[in-house]
Design a protein around this motif. Structure first.
Motif, PDB file in Angstrom:
ATOM      1  N   VAL A  45       0.975  -1.156   0.107  1.00 24.27           N
ATOM      2  CA  VAL A  45       0.073   0.028  -0.108  1.00 24.27           C
ATOM      3  C   VAL A  45       0.951   1.069   0.098  1.00 24.27           C
ATOM      4  CG1 VAL A  45      -1.956  -0.984   1.207  1.00 24.27           C
ATOM      5  CG2 VAL A  45      -0.166   0.058   2.683  1.00 24.27           C
ATOM      6  N   TYR A  99      -4.951   2.033   3.710  1.00 23.54           N
ATOM      7  CA  TYR A  99      -5.502   1.752   2.421  1.00 23.54           C
ATOM      8  C   TYR A  99      -6.249   2.977   2.076  1.00 23.54           C
ATOM      9  CZ  TYR A  99      -8.543  -1.032  -0.913  1.00 23.54           C
ATOM     10  OH  TYR A  99      -9.116  -1.415  -1.845  1.00 23.54           O
ATOM     11  N   SER A 143      -9.110   3.795  -1.476  1.00 27.58           N
ATOM     12  CA  SER A 143      -9.858   3.431  -2.611  1.00 27.58           C
ATOM     13  C   SER A 143     -10.804   4.630  -2.873  1.00 27.58           C
ATOM     14  CB  SER A 143     -10.150   1.899  -2.859  1.00 27.58           C
ATOM     15  OG  SER A 143     -11.252   2.032  -1.876  1.00 27.58           O
ATOM     16  N   ASP A 168      -5.386   1.730  -3.919  1.00 27.21           N
ATOM     17  CA  ASP A 168      -5.063   0.385  -3.672  1.00 27.21           C
ATOM     18  C   ASP A 168      -5.864  -0.652  -4.162  1.00 27.21           C
ATOM     19  OD1 ASP A 168      -2.519   1.228  -2.124  1.00 27.21           O
ATOM     20  OD2 ASP A 168      -4.090   1.985  -0.442  1.00 27.21           O
ATOM     21  N   MET A 179      -4.273  -4.428  -4.305  1.00 19.80           N
ATOM     22  CA  MET A 179      -4.770  -5.572  -3.373  1.00 19.80           C
ATOM     23  C   MET A 179      -5.167  -6.606  -4.080  1.00 19.80           C
ATOM     24  SD  MET A 179      -7.806  -5.664  -0.470  1.00 19.80           S
ATOM     25  CE  MET A 179      -7.020  -4.571   0.989  1.00 19.80           C
ATOM     26  N   TRP A 231       2.793  -7.411   2.225  1.00 19.59           N
ATOM     27  CA  TRP A 231       1.760  -6.669   2.445  1.00 19.59           C
ATOM     28  C   TRP A 231       0.966  -6.582   3.850  1.00 19.59           C
ATOM     29  CZ3 TRP A 231      -1.080  -4.296  -1.369  1.00 19.59           C
ATOM     30  CH2 TRP A 231      -2.348  -3.693  -0.869  1.00 19.59           C
ATOM     31  N   MET A 287       0.125  -2.936   5.399  1.00 22.11           N
ATOM     32  CA  MET A 287      -0.965  -2.220   5.391  1.00 22.11           C
ATOM     33  C   MET A 287      -1.466  -2.439   6.804  1.00 22.11           C
ATOM     34  SD  MET A 287      -4.722  -3.315   3.738  1.00 22.11           S
ATOM     35  CE  MET A 287      -6.366  -2.911   4.262  1.00 22.11           C
ATOM     36  N   MET A 305      -9.958   0.259   7.112  1.00 20.13           N
ATOM     37  CA  MET A 305     -10.581   0.717   6.032  1.00 20.13           C
ATOM     38  C   MET A 305     -11.374   2.105   5.978  1.00 20.13           C
ATOM     39  SD  MET A 305      -9.633  -1.799   3.704  1.00 20.13           S
ATOM     40  CE  MET A 305     -10.445  -1.706   2.349  1.00 20.13           C
ATOM     41  N   ALA A 313     -11.616   3.653   2.574  1.00 16.32           N
ATOM     42  CA  ALA A 313     -11.902   2.804   1.412  1.00 16.32           C
ATOM     43  C   ALA A 313     -13.153   3.630   0.721  1.00 16.32           C
ATOM     44  CB  ALA A 313     -12.140   1.604   1.676  1.00 16.32           C
ATOM     45  N   THR A 347     -12.421  -5.437   1.008  1.00 20.38           N
ATOM     46  CA  THR A 347     -11.527  -6.666   1.470  1.00 20.38           C
ATOM     47  C   THR A 347     -11.961  -8.059   1.302  1.00 20.38           C
ATOM     48  OG1 THR A 347     -12.317  -6.057   3.724  1.00 20.38           O
ATOM     49  CG2 THR A 347     -10.289  -5.373   3.360  1.00 20.38           C
TER      50      THR A 347
END
Length: 423
Positions: A89, A104, A106, A140, A144, A177, A185, A189, A192, A209
């Motif tokens: 990450v 993380y 996204s 990420d 992932m 990771w 990481m 989250m 996220a 996840t």
């Protein structure tokens, strides 16, 4: 044509893998025992859905015409991963709002720049249309997914070939990771599925996840290689335990748990799986025991419809997408003594009735009375679900639907690939 018995062990699509079911003639009396999974029957491999009898059956058949195409595809994926990079990450180009690249981040998949705004913000939603910006190096999710897919392919290639190089690379990916302080990481989250101009993170981001579900199984398959030390194994279990704690306590985690559509079901499936891996069987049992009343009763109608998914622009896809985690949890149930395959709510709600509602539209997608942008794609994604349902219920009708899908999309059963998940 690959038979239904072997197809389920040949597929890695959606939530199923090589290891989910096996021909009855080759099945053994393997029992999933809580947080030990199948370790006792599988030479110490602590898996939960990847069944030893299925992998053994697949291993015995990889040289035959039924499985050899899938096997060659798997080895090709594993060789690519063997020569490929490691993933972290911290490699992304964007820094999370926390200032810590170990967090993380996204972006929500269906959010796009607003052309009416000078800088495009706040973004606007286009349901079912994925913004490719999400898959850039700034975020990420793609990283992932690549890591999880590589770990899966490498662990399975190690199982089938016994070549330690595959296990060694898989262990390296896991260390980078999850374990190495410089690259790991953080088990959260918070950022996220954020939306530019609106929010740095959303509850829906917990769904990201799902990619780690296959990582849990892959770690189990690696056990005989001893490429992970005892301390590293405990470190991985601790990471997933910390993430399970975050899911239950963080504001966005609690919001996702309260979701009444597929997001809530995926939350339960992830939490139950991660709890088993983190050696918290009581938590897994509690989650799975609550699925009947908490998820099936309110989310499946008496006629099998899943109303929360039918309002989407991809209603058929999301109906199957909501069934995927229910099937996953039904497969986990025996580990902790919970039977979800046969659960029936007060109105007759259950997994079987949901399959029964959707089955008539297999091969007749145009008759589906709700909107779906790509209905044929949704049906192809459902192939492993019908295989598993046919086996669980001994239902020849579901088996016939699986065969019909397979005939319509033969590439889906001859290739080992990870099918895209919806959101």
């Amino acid at each position: 044509m690959i038979s239904a018995s072997f197809r389920a062990v040949a597929l890695v699509a959606g939530l199923t893998t090589l290891a989910l079911s096996a021909p009855p003639a080759l099945a053994k009396d393997a029992v999933c025992k809580a947080d030990d999974g199948y370790a006792a029957a599988f030479d110490g491999r602590r898996t939960f859905r990847w069944k030893p009898q299925a992998l053994e059956a697949a291993k015995a058949g990889v040289s035959g015409p039924a499985l050899s195409p899938a096997y060659r595809a798997l080895i090709a994926r594993a060789d690519k991963a063997l020569a490929g990079p490691v993933y972290s990450v911290v490699d992304k180009s964007r820094t999370p709002p926390s200032g810590d690249k170990h967090d993380y981040i996204s972006m929500g998949p269906y959010w796009w720049p607003d052309p009416a705004q000078p800088n495009g913000e706040p973004y606007v939603r286009k349901d079912g249309e994925v913004n490719p910006e999400r898959d850039t190096n700034a975020f990420d999710a793609g990283r992932m997914d690549a890591m999880a897919g590589a770990v899966e392919a490498l662990s399975l290639a190690y199982y089938f070939t016994g070549k330690s190089a595959y296990a060694t690379k898989a262990a390296q990916l896991l260390r980078v990771w999850f374990l190495d302080p410089a690259t790991r990481m953080n088990p959260s989250m918070t950022y996220a599925q954020g939306v530019p101009g609106r929010t740095p993170g959303r509850a829906e981001g917990v769904l990201d996840t799902y990619r780690l579900l296959r990582v849990v199984e892959s770690i189990g398959v690696l056990a005989p290689s001893r490429t992970l030390t005892a301390a590293e194994q405990k470190g991985l279990e601790a990471w997933f335990g910390d993430y399970a704690a975050w899911m239950q306590t963080a504001p966005t985690g609690r919001q996702e748990r309260a979701a009444r559509n597929n997001h809530g079901v995926w939350y339960d499936y992830q939490l139950a799986t991660f709890a088993l891996f983190a050696r918290q069987p009581d938590l897994a049992r509690t989650v799975l025991a609550g699925v009947g009343k908490g998820r099936i009763d309110p989310q499946i109608e008496a006629d099998g419809k899943l109303p929360e998914e039918l309002a989407r622009t991809k209603a058929l896809h999301y109906s199957y997408f909501a069934l995927e985690p229910l099937v996953g949890m039904a497969e986990l149930g025996p580990c902790v003594g919970v039977d979800l395959w046969n659960y029936k709510g007060p109105k007759g709600q259950g997994i079987r009735v949901a399959f029964g509602y959707l089955a008539p539209f297999v091969g007749n997608e145009a008759a589906f009375p709700y909107k779906d942008l790509k209905p044929q794609d949704a049906t192809r994604e459902a192939l492993p679900l019908y295989d598993l349902a046919a086996r669980a219920y001994g239902d020849a009708g579901f088996a016939a639907k699986a065969e019909l899908i397979a005939r319509q999309a033969p590439a889906a059963q001859s290739r080992l690939t990870i099918a895209p998940y919806g959101r």
